[in-house]
Design a protein around this motif. Structure first.
Motif, mmCIF file in Angstrom:
data_model
loop_
_atom_site.group_PDB
_atom_site.id
_atom_site.type_symbol
_atom_site.label_atom_id
_atom_site.label_comp_id
_atom_site.label_asym_id
_atom_site.label_seq_id
_atom_site.Cartn_x
_atom_site.Cartn_y
_atom_site.Cartn_z
ATOM 1 N N GLY A 37 0.800 -1.222 0.000
ATOM 2 C CA GLY A 37 0.000 0.000 0.000
ATOM 3 C C GLY A 37 0.833 1.272 0.000
ATOM 4 N N SER A 38 2.132 1.126 0.195
ATOM 5 C CA SER A 38 3.029 2.279 0.198
ATOM 6 C C SER A 38 3.827 2.272 -1.099
ATOM 7 C CB SER A 38 3.975 2.183 1.400
ATOM 8 O OG SER A 38 4.856 3.262 1.419
ATOM 9 N N VAL A 64 5.361 3.644 8.953
ATOM 10 C CA VAL A 64 5.022 4.428 10.133
ATOM 11 C C VAL A 64 5.185 3.574 11.386
ATOM 12 C CG1 VAL A 64 3.163 5.658 11.313
ATOM 13 C CG2 VAL A 64 3.390 5.858 8.857
ATOM 14 N N LEU A 65 5.845 4.137 12.370
ATOM 15 C CA LEU A 65 5.961 3.513 13.677
ATOM 16 C C LEU A 65 5.029 4.254 14.624
ATOM 17 C CD1 LEU A 65 7.346 1.504 15.608
ATOM 18 C CD2 LEU A 65 9.031 3.311 16.072
ATOM 19 N N LYS A 66 4.065 3.523 15.150
ATOM 20 C CA LYS A 66 3.147 4.104 16.132
ATOM 21 C C LYS A 66 3.610 3.659 17.509
ATOM 22 C CE LYS A 66 -0.511 3.993 12.767
ATOM 23 N NZ LYS A 66 -1.572 3.197 12.213
ATOM 24 N N PRO A 67 4.189 4.575 18.290
ATOM 25 C CA PRO A 67 4.700 4.203 19.610
ATOM 26 C C PRO A 67 3.597 3.677 20.518
ATOM 27 C CG PRO A 67 5.513 6.356 18.954
ATOM 28 C CD PRO A 67 4.439 5.973 17.980
ATOM 29 N N ILE A 68 3.944 2.700 21.330
ATOM 30 C CA ILE A 68 3.031 2.179 22.346
ATOM 31 C C ILE A 68 3.634 2.566 23.685
ATOM 32 C CG2 ILE A 68 1.967 0.142 23.371
ATOM 33 C CD1 ILE A 68 2.401 -1.298 20.696
ATOM 34 N N GLU A 69 3.129 3.600 24.255
ATOM 35 C CA GLU A 69 3.636 4.111 25.535
ATOM 36 C C GLU A 69 2.444 4.500 26.389
ATOM 37 O OE1 GLU A 69 6.861 4.207 26.339
ATOM 38 O OE2 GLU A 69 7.576 3.638 24.354
ATOM 39 N N LEU A 73 0.677 11.184 24.059
ATOM 40 C CA LEU A 73 1.140 12.263 23.205
ATOM 41 C C LEU A 73 2.201 11.818 22.195
ATOM 42 C CD1 LEU A 73 1.404 15.104 25.865
ATOM 43 C CD2 LEU A 73 -0.454 14.650 24.252
ATOM 44 N N ASN A 74 2.608 10.575 22.247
ATOM 45 C CA ASN A 74 3.616 10.080 21.310
ATOM 46 C C ASN A 74 3.030 10.007 19.910
ATOM 47 O OD1 ASN A 74 5.782 9.712 23.110
ATOM 48 N ND2 ASN A 74 4.835 7.833 23.864
ATOM 49 N N ALA A 75 3.526 10.841 19.037
ATOM 50 C CA ALA A 75 3.026 10.891 17.664
ATOM 51 C C ALA A 75 3.673 9.791 16.818
ATOM 52 C CB ALA A 75 3.341 12.248 17.060
ATOM 53 N N PRO A 76 2.971 9.331 15.790
ATOM 54 C CA PRO A 76 3.566 8.358 14.869
ATOM 55 C C PRO A 76 4.835 8.931 14.234
ATOM 56 C CG PRO A 76 1.211 8.548 14.490
ATOM 57 C CD PRO A 76 1.596 9.655 15.437
ATOM 58 N N ILE A 77 5.779 8.038 13.961
ATOM 59 C CA ILE A 77 7.068 8.428 13.395
ATOM 60 C C ILE A 77 7.188 7.818 12.006
ATOM 61 C CG2 ILE A 77 9.576 8.271 13.675
ATOM 62 C CD1 ILE A 77 8.937 7.758 16.722
ATOM 63 N N SER A 78 7.467 8.660 11.024
ATOM 64 C CA SER A 78 7.660 8.197 9.659
ATOM 65 C C SER A 78 9.112 7.743 9.489
ATOM 66 C CB SER A 78 7.341 9.340 8.692
ATOM 67 O OG SER A 78 7.483 8.926 7.372
ATOM 68 N N LEU A 79 9.295 6.526 8.952
ATOM 69 C CA LEU A 79 10.612 5.943 8.745
ATOM 70 C C LEU A 79 10.768 5.567 7.274
ATOM 71 C CD1 LEU A 79 10.467 3.339 11.664
ATOM 72 C CD2 LEU A 79 11.470 5.613 11.763
ATOM 73 N N LYS A 169 2.892 3.189 5.341
ATOM 74 C CA LYS A 169 2.345 4.538 5.218
ATOM 75 C C LYS A 169 1.687 4.551 3.848
ATOM 76 C CE LYS A 169 3.238 9.402 5.589
ATOM 77 N NZ LYS A 169 4.091 10.408 6.170
ATOM 78 N N VAL A 170 0.392 4.446 3.830
ATOM 79 C CA VAL A 170 -0.331 4.323 2.569
ATOM 80 C C VAL A 170 -0.219 5.600 1.778
ATOM 81 C CG1 VAL A 170 -2.569 3.844 1.528
ATOM 82 C CG2 VAL A 170 -1.896 2.639 3.602
ATOM 83 N N SER A 171 0.202 5.451 0.536
ATOM 84 C CA SER A 171 0.387 6.602 -0.352
ATOM 85 C C SER A 171 -0.957 7.129 -0.811
ATOM 86 C CB SER A 171 1.205 6.192 -1.560
ATOM 87 O OG SER A 171 2.459 5.712 -1.158
ATOM 88 N N THR A 172 -1.054 8.449 -0.828
ATOM 89 C CA THR A 172 -2.295 9.082 -1.293
ATOM 90 C C THR A 172 -2.091 9.772 -2.632
ATOM 91 O OG1 THR A 172 -1.770 11.065 -0.012
ATOM 92 C CG2 THR A 172 -3.202 9.405 1.014
ATOM 93 N N ARG A 173 -0.862 9.772 -3.136
ATOM 94 C CA ARG A 173 -0.572 10.447 -4.403
ATOM 95 C C ARG A 173 -0.777 9.516 -5.549
ATOM 96 N NH1 ARG A 173 5.285 12.657 -3.142
ATOM 97 N NH2 ARG A 173 5.040 12.560 -0.931
#
Length: 173
Positions: A37-38, A64-69, A73-79, A169-173
């Protein structure tokens, strides 16, 4: 050998090369499921060509890394996920892989858009450590499918969460 940006006209040759290198069942592997999907990042996708024949390819995708804490307030991180990387069996062990990986890492270093993003891949530490990748086996990341934690490699100047869910990270373009 020439390292060139990937064009739309290369995709069938790349798919054929990937089938040759990894088998037709390659899309059932964790790395492929994770990238599903990316779309590959066009500025970070290259081919190696010799005598006008495709002998290697590399691409990168955003995941995308979605932190589990406890802290919500931990925002997803694009890698940046490096791969797939494929080298024709007749052209392995002569520097093709090294050349295309170096092209990608140099391009990232010189890119305002990507230079501060962490890179990940699932691969062989002994090979990828020369490019600055380290093991991150102490992580508790959840990935789709089975994977060997020893093969999850990271290149980052920033600290990353130990616990998280990694997804495309699903592409929207």
């Amino acid at each position: 050998m020439n390292i060139l940006p990937t064009k739309d006209t290369h995709y069938q040759q790349i798919e054929d090369l990937l089938d040759t290198c990894f088998g037709k069942d390659r899309k059932s592997r964790t790395a492929y499921i994770l990238r599903h999907g990316s779309k590959p990042i066009s500025s970070l996708s290259f081919i190696a060509q010799k005598d006008k024949g495709l002998i290697g390819s590399i691409s990168c995708s955003l995941v995308v890394l979605k932190p589990i804490e406890d802290d919500s307030l931990n925002a997803p991180i694009s890698l940046i996920m490096l791969g797939p990387i494929a080298i024709s069996p007749h052209h392995q062990n002569i520097g093709v892989g090294y050349s295309i990986i170096t092209k990608v890492t140099d391009t990232i270093q010189n890119s305002l858009e990507y230079q501060n993003k962490a890179m990940i891949l699932i691969g062989d530490y002994e090979y990828y450590s020369r490019f600055g990748f380290c093991k991150f086996a102490e992580n508790e990341w959840q990935l789709p499918g089975a994977f060997d934690k020893e093969r999850l490699l990271i290149k980052s100047d920033n600290e990353l969460p130990i616990k998280g869910i990694l997804s495309a990270k699903v592409s929207t373009r």
